[in-house]
Scaffold this active site. Structure first.
Site, short mmCIF file in Angstrom:
data_model
loop_
_atom_site.label_atom_id
_atom_site.label_comp_id
_atom_site.label_asym_id
_atom_site.label_seq_id
_atom_site.Cartn_x
_atom_site.Cartn_y
_atom_site.Cartn_z
N ASP A 82 -60.08 59.92 -24.28
CA ASP A 82 -60.87 58.93 -23.55
C ASP A 82 -62.29 58.80 -24.10
O ASP A 82 -63.26 58.76 -23.36
CB ASP A 82 -60.91 59.25 -22.05
CG ASP A 82 -61.24 58.00 -21.21
OD1 ASP A 82 -61.47 56.94 -21.81
OD2 ASP A 82 -61.28 58.11 -19.98
N SER B 12 -68.86 56.18 -15.72
CA SER B 12 -68.00 56.51 -16.86
C SER B 12 -68.70 56.25 -18.17
O SER B 12 -69.26 55.18 -18.38
CB SER B 12 -66.72 55.68 -16.80
OG SER B 12 -65.83 56.26 -15.89
N HIS C 3 -61.80 54.10 -21.81
CA HIS C 3 -61.33 53.27 -20.70
C HIS C 3 -62.37 52.25 -20.22
O HIS C 3 -62.05 51.36 -19.44
CB HIS C 3 -60.82 54.14 -19.54
CG HIS C 3 -61.88 54.72 -18.66
ND1 HIS C 3 -62.27 56.04 -18.71
CD2 HIS C 3 -62.64 54.15 -17.69
CE1 HIS C 3 -63.22 56.25 -17.82
NE2 HIS C 3 -63.46 55.13 -17.17
#
Lengths: 201, 304
Positions: free
Chosen positions: A84, A157, A55
Site C-alpha cells: 500500500d 492515509s 489506495h
C-alpha cells in the site's frame, strides 16, 4: 494560576505540528484527497518525490498541493498495492522541507506520536497519541506495522506519523478500530530505494 | 535540546516500561489471552470474566516464558480473580494507594494480550465515591476512563504518569464502559480470596420490586417515604423464608434504615452479616410488622 509547563507543551506541540505540515501534502485524484509526505529522493534531476498510500491514488497522475497552497501535477513512478505504498514525482517551484526518517533509537512503547492528515477536507489536521505496541523481535523480523493509539479518520492515509522531534516513524495507512496502523518509516525507505532509482537526465 | 514535549514522551515510555515488567498474559479462555498484574510476590490479579476455566491456566511472563498458574479464588461481584505462581521472581509494580486519581489526570492502560505489551492513553473522566456493582459488591471509588479499549484491556493495570498502578481495568462491570477497580478494593478482595478462595456475602433469598405505598396507608402507618420494596420472590428454605417473611410483604426498613431500592438491601448484606440477625419492618395485610431475619451465606452466583 499559571501553568508554565502546559503552556510550553502547547507551544512546542504547535511548533512541531507546523513543521510537520510543511512536509505534508494533499494528494488529489478523483474522490477525496489523501495525504502524502515530501521525500528527499537525492535525485539530481531537480524533481521531488511524494510518498503516499497506493489506495489514495486513482490512475497514474495526481495533483499535489503543498502546505503553502502551491499546486503541481505529479506522475506516479512506483506503486505497490501489497505494501500500500506509492511514489509520485513532481517539479517543485521552491525549496522543500523533506521528512527525516527516524533510524534510531528504536521506538518505545508509550512514546508520544503525532499524525497529520486532511480528514473530511480539513487540511493539515493533527492528532496526538502514543505507540500502542512494539513487536518483540522473536515474533517476526521487521515489524509489518507501527501500531499507535491515535484516532485517525479517512484523509489521514498516506500522511506522516512522527515522533516528538518531528522525525518520521511511519506512513499512516489504516484504522483498525481506534488503532492506527502505519507502514514503518524504515520499510518505506527500503521500498523507495528498491523501487525508485532516480535516473539522471 | 530537551523540550517539554520530548520529556513527556520519554516519561510516558519510562512509566510504561517500568509498570510493564509486572504485566502478564493469562491463558484461561479461548482465542485471545487476557491480562493480569503481578500484584504481590507470587500472586497475579486478573479479571474474573476473562477466566473461563479453573484448571489448566497458564501465564506468559514479561520475559516471554509461559508457566502454569493455579486459581486461588475468584469473585464475580467485583470481577476480580487471584492466581498463584510458584517459583517465579519478577517485579511487582508500585501501587498508588495514598492519592486518589483526579478527573483529567493523564493515565495509561496496559495490557498483554499475547507476548507483547500494549498501551493506550487517555484521562480519568469521572471520579466518585463508593459504588455497588450489579451483583452487590462495594467498590471503594468510581473511576471512569476516557480512553480506547483494546484486546487485553481487562485485567491490565491503569497507571499514572510515574508508572504507579491505580487499579485493575475491566470492561465487564459497567456495560462495556471502561472502569478501573481501585487499588484499595483490589487489596481487600485479593486478601480475602487468598484466605478463603471466595468473597463471603450475606444473603436473604428474596427478590424485590419497587412499589409506591398508597398515600392513605403511608399516612396511617406514619411512613417516612412512600416507596418501598415488594417481595416478589422468595427462595424456598432460604433465610427469609425460614424466618417468616412472606411473598407479598412490603419491605420498609432494615436495621432502622429505609429501603427504597434493591441496592439498599445489598448495602446491608456485607460478609460480616452472615449469621447475625437483622430487624426488618414490613407491611403485611395493611399492618406494620417487625421481624428478625438472619442472613445466610450467599451461595455462588445468586442475587440478594
Amino acid at each position: 494560576m499559571t501553568a508554565p509547563m502546559t503552556a510550553r507543551l502547547a507551544r512546542e506541540l504547535a511548533a512541531a505540528v507546523d513543521e510537520l505540515r510543511r512536509m505534508t501534502v494533499q494528494v488529489r485524484t478523483r474522490g477525496p484527497a489523501g495525504a502524502g509526505v515530501l521525500w528527499d529522493s537525492e535525485g539530481s534531476n531537480g524533481s521531488a518525490l511524494v510518498i503516499t498510500n497506493a489506495h489514495v491514488l486513482r490512475g497514474d497522475q495526481a495533483t499535489i498541493e503543498l502546505n503553502d497552497g502551491t499546486v503541481a501535477r505529479a506522475q506516479v513512478v512506483a506503486r505497490d498495492a501489497k505494501r500500500d505504498l506509492a511514489a509520485l514525482e513532481f517539479e517543485p517551484s521552491r525549496e522543500l522541507l523533506f521528512v527525516v526518517v527516524r533510524d534510531s533509537p528504536p521506538l518505545r512503547l508509550g512514546e508520544v506520536v503525532i499524525a497529520i492528515g486532511h480528514p473530511g477536507g480539513l487540511v493539515g489536521a493533527a492528532t496526538l497519541g502514543i505507540i500502542h505496541r512494539v513487536e518483540q523481535e522473536r515474533e517476526a523480523g521487521a515489524p509489518r506495522w507501527i501500531r499507535a493509539d491515535v484516532r485517525l479518520a479517512p484523509g489521514f492515509s498516506g500522511g506522516p506519523l512522527a515522533d516528538t522531534t518531528g522525525r518520521l516513524v511511519g506512513v499512516n495507512t489504516m484504522m483498525q478500530g481506534s488503532l492506527a496502523l502505519a507502514v514503518p518509516a524504515a520499510a518505506v525507505e527500503a521500498w523507495v530505494r528498491r523501487s525508485h532509482t532516480p535516473v539522471a537526465r | 535540546m530537551s523540550t517539554v514535549l520530548q520529556s513527556l514522551s520519554t516519561e510516558l515510555a519510562d512509566a510504561v516500561q517500568s509498570a510493564g515488567r509486572a504485566v502478564v498474559a493469562i491463558h484461561a479462555r479461548r482465542r485471545i489471552p487476557a491480562s493480569g498484574v503481578h500484584w504481590r510476590p507470587g500472586v497475579i490479579v486478573a479479571t474474573h470474566h476473562t477466566i473461563s476455566r479453573d484448571e489448566n491456566i497458564t501465564v506468559t511472563l514479561p520475559d516471554g516464558t509461559t508457566v502454569p498458574a493455579s486459581l486461588a479464588g475468584r469473585d464475580p461481584s467485583t470481577d476480580l480473580a487471584a492466581l498463584k505462581l510458584v517459583g517465579q521472581s519478577f517485579p511487582t509494580p508500585s501501587i498508588r494507594l495514598d492519592t486518589p486519581p483526579k478527573v483529567g489526570e493523564l493515565v495509561i492502560a496496559l495490557g498483554r494480550p499475547g507476548p507483547s505489551l500494549t498501551a493506550s492513553w487517555g484521562v480519568v473522566s469521572r471520579v466518585d465515591g463508593p459504588w455497588r456493582t450489579w451483583q452487590g459488591a462495594e467498590i471503594d471509588s468510581l473511576l471512569r476512563l476516557d480512553l480506547a479499549i483494546y484486546d487485553g484491556f481487562s485485567g491490565g493495570p491503569l497507571i499514572d504518569g510515574a508508572g504507579r498502578v491505580l487499579g485493575i481495568n475491566t470492561s465487564a462491570l459497567a456495560r462495556g464502559v471502561p472502569v478501573t477497580i481501585p487499588g484499595a478494593t483490589v487489596e481487600r478482595v485479593v486478601t480475602e480470596l487468598l484466605e478463603r478462595g471466595t468473597i463471603r456475602r450475606a444473603y436473604l433469598g428474596i427478590g424485590t420490586q419497587r412499589v409506591r405505598v398508597p398515600e392513605s396507608l403511608a399516612r396511617k402507618l406514619e411512613l417516612q417515604g412512600d416507596v418501598a420494596l415488594l417481595i416478589v420472590s422468595l427462595e424456598p428454605g432460604g433465610p427469609a423464608d425460614r424466618d417468616g417473611l412472606l411473598l407479598g410483604d412490603v419491605l420498609l426498613e432494615i436495621e432502622g434504615a429505609v429501603v427504597s431500592d434493591p441496592a439498599d438491601i445489598l448495602a446491608k448484606l456485607g460478609g460480616d452479616r452472615v449469621g447475625r440477625p437483622l430487624t426488618a419492618r414490613v407491611i403485611r395485610g395493611g399492618q406494620m410488622k417487625t421481624l428478625q431475619v438472619t442472613p445466610g451465606e450467599r451461595p455462588k452466583s445468586r442475587a440478594a
